[in-house]
Design an enzyme around this catalytic site. Sequence first.
Site, PDB file in Angstrom:
ATOM      1  N   GLY A   6     123.709  -0.222   5.748  1.00 52.90           N
ATOM      2  CA  GLY A   6     122.701  -0.923   4.884  1.00 52.90           C
ATOM      3  C   GLY A   6     122.576  -0.335   3.673  1.00 52.90           C
TER       4      GLY A   6
ATOM      5  N   LEU B 244     128.047   3.200  -9.156  1.00 53.43           N
ATOM      6  CA  LEU B 244     128.964   2.266  -8.772  1.00 53.43           C
ATOM      7  C   LEU B 244     128.519   0.581  -8.716  1.00 53.43           C
ATOM      8  CD1 LEU B 244     130.997   4.418  -6.178  1.00 53.43           C
ATOM      9  CD2 LEU B 244     131.673   4.140  -8.629  1.00 53.43           C
TER      10      LEU B 244
ATOM     11  N   LYS C  50     122.525  -2.284  -8.405  1.00 50.73           N
ATOM     12  CA  LYS C  50     121.438  -2.969  -7.597  1.00 50.73           C
ATOM     13  C   LYS C  50     121.628  -2.111  -6.374  1.00 50.73           C
ATOM     14  CE  LYS C  50     121.150  -7.338  -7.332  1.00 50.73           C
ATOM     15  NZ  LYS C  50     121.384  -8.762  -7.184  1.00 50.73           N
TER      16      LYS C  50
ATOM     17  N   GLN D 280     118.742   2.094  -2.876  1.00 50.69           N
ATOM     18  CA  GLN D 280     118.841   3.163  -1.985  1.00 50.69           C
ATOM     19  C   GLN D 280     117.596   4.163  -2.625  1.00 50.69           C
ATOM     20  OE1 GLN D 280     121.197   4.639   0.489  1.00 50.69           O
ATOM     21  NE2 GLN D 280     120.494   2.607   0.577  1.00 50.69           N
TER      22      GLN D 280
ATOM     23  N   GLU E 282     120.510   9.939  -0.367  1.00 47.96           N
ATOM     24  CA  GLU E 282     119.373  10.747   0.200  1.00 47.96           C
ATOM     25  C   GLU E 282     118.526  11.232  -1.002  1.00 47.96           C
ATOM     26  OE1 GLU E 282     121.220  12.697   3.950  1.00 47.96           O
ATOM     27  OE2 GLU E 282     122.412  12.818   2.508  1.00 47.96           O
TER      28      GLU E 282
END
Length: 733
Positions: free
Chosen positions: A471, A619, A622, A627, A694
């Site tokens: 995801g 990279l 969006k 994230q 994270e």
Amino acid sequence: MTNSLTMDTPAERRRLDEMHQGLVGEPLDRPDGPLKVSGRATYAHEWKLEDTAYGVLVRATIAKGKAAIANRAEIEAMDGVLTVLTDDRFLRNPAQGTAGEAPVQSGLDVEYFGQPVALVVAESFEQARHAAQAVMFDGEAEADLPFDPEAVDPEEQEDETVDQGDLDAAMREAAHRIDVVYRTAGHAAAAMEPHCSIASWDGDALTLRGSYQMLKYNVAELADALGIDEDKVRILSPFVGGGFGSKLGISPEAVSAAIATEAIGRPVVVNMARQQVFDAILRRSETRQHVRLAADEDGRLTGIGHEALVSNAPGEEFAEPVTQSTHFLYAGESRKLGLSLARVHRTPAGSVRAPGEAVGMPVLECAMDELAEAIGIDPVDLRKRNIPERHPEEDIPFSSRKYAEALDEGARRFGWNKRNRHPGELVEGEWLIGHGMAGASRVNMLNEAEARVTLLADGQATVETDMTDIGTGTYGILSQVAGEMLGLPIDKIETKLGDSSFPKGPGSGGSWGASSSGSSVFLACEDIRKAICERLDCEETDLTLKDGTATAGNRSLPLVDLLDGDDLVGEGKIEPGKTGEECAQATYGAYFCEVAVNRYTGETRVRRMTGVFGAGRILNRKTATSQCLGGITWGIGMALTEELVHDPRDGHIVNRDLAEYHVPVNLDVPQIDIVLLDERDDAASPIQAKGIGELGLCGAAGAVANAIYNATGIRVRNFPITIDKLIGELPGS
């Protein structure tokens, strides 16, 4: 021939900046998005195999002892039941999903309540579930077992201990000092998709269709558990409905499905119910954290202490690395950091998203907030004046670091200068309004990764690696890197993931996926570019690839013509090297938060948040933003609602479903402003990218907690900050 690179020197050339297709960094849609929203993406439970039987795991009802099925004959005689399996190869707990760690097998020997100990296999899922629920056990649990981490003598983790200078003296001599204890609750990964595996044998070769994050390791773990060669195992995991660490390692459903299909000669699917996932999949440990901060008159740290107690089951190696960022985030000559591990008979603990920083950073940042108030200075200024020039323990330089910039930009975007400056003073009707901030930090890692890229004769390209997409956007990111390097539009790139027969990727974990796999794709494409240059008789640095056309000097030629019916194959491999040892690599950020706390009920509403992050080259803007949004959402959950509750009598998880384990939902989460700073980290990877998945979580709960204090004047040192911890001290109560 594989184009291999070991990161021994910084990649100062920054080759991606010299490409011309304009894909890398752009906020492009995920190529797998249409498949997911139309139901055409095949998740683990959706593979259709002929003559599939259904298995349901049976959990232990004791915390420790020997489980023996009392009514096996009765169960085997039930309608549709094919077999009732117990096997010494069944897993006590999942593997951790990293090299060198095998899953723990124990068969019927029980170490925690809810441990999978048997499998009922039947013609239908309903028949298997009904029979599994009817299984009864003989025997009694051992008495006087430890369940409370704070009631047992812990083991000190020597490799996590730092004792530098004299912290006790620094605390005595400090102009300002903080000495506090915080606690954080245990967490479940609670991924949307429960664990599932479908196993089938073809002769002596096993194929497992499952939901896993790290296929390179998962193949080795499954082979080890079954006692077969790794080359006899293939795992397919093209789509994963969330992982957050819960699917890092091979889990009980995979091993039991493989054993069952061997026993009955048919494919077997084993799907865990939500409650079984909570019972048997690694949890995040609860923590008790003792933080000491010593500062001079100007607010410069002279000492820092951070000592934590965590828990795990007997025999487990993992210990939540709570102090991971405390080692380097702030200065302070005298330092004492330590980690202690308590052995308890609870579900084993392991990596849940951002292990270490997820629970360590919010506590450190709350303590910093307390220090800022004690000194009487701006919390942002306190952090900026304590950013060290070099790693304060290892005396090595930092690689690219955007912490100060994140603090400044976040303060500007949020309007920090207009914040509520005195706790409890800003009131809107029955709501107390507060503002808080916290820093973010996460260690950065590069992992070994391989990829194969094929430039096809028709001008399209394929990317192949066993890397997974849980995801996070891997399908899109790797397509962007390949398209950028080969000068092809994004719709000319097909990325294939999640098949263990592909080149070995690093897997989705540790926030290393994009930089590691992206680098291997980059190197594979460099290989292809060199082959193109041989056909054009030019140097690779003189080659321009854009929109399917190769240009060198005064010569320009469509790639299709240049290939002349041939495919070009490139293979790339990246490995970590000296840059990971010679400088301290991390990602950084800052959060700013506004909350409203009801002065009568204690209800807390997060009204707005700003997050600013520096994570090397972005990279895909969006997916990176997504994230960070997800990380902050998890941080809101950690601050306000998420808490594993264990029964003190037998250690079982009481709230083992999404009705009782409360994750944030839409109305809990405000509009969140995300800022991604422009950064290149030459030491991190050849594409200058670092991990971001994270980072968005690491400290977010601290900003919410600090805002609650600013709103109410109540300092809660026990996460989550639920109504019961506020209501007795609120001005309206």
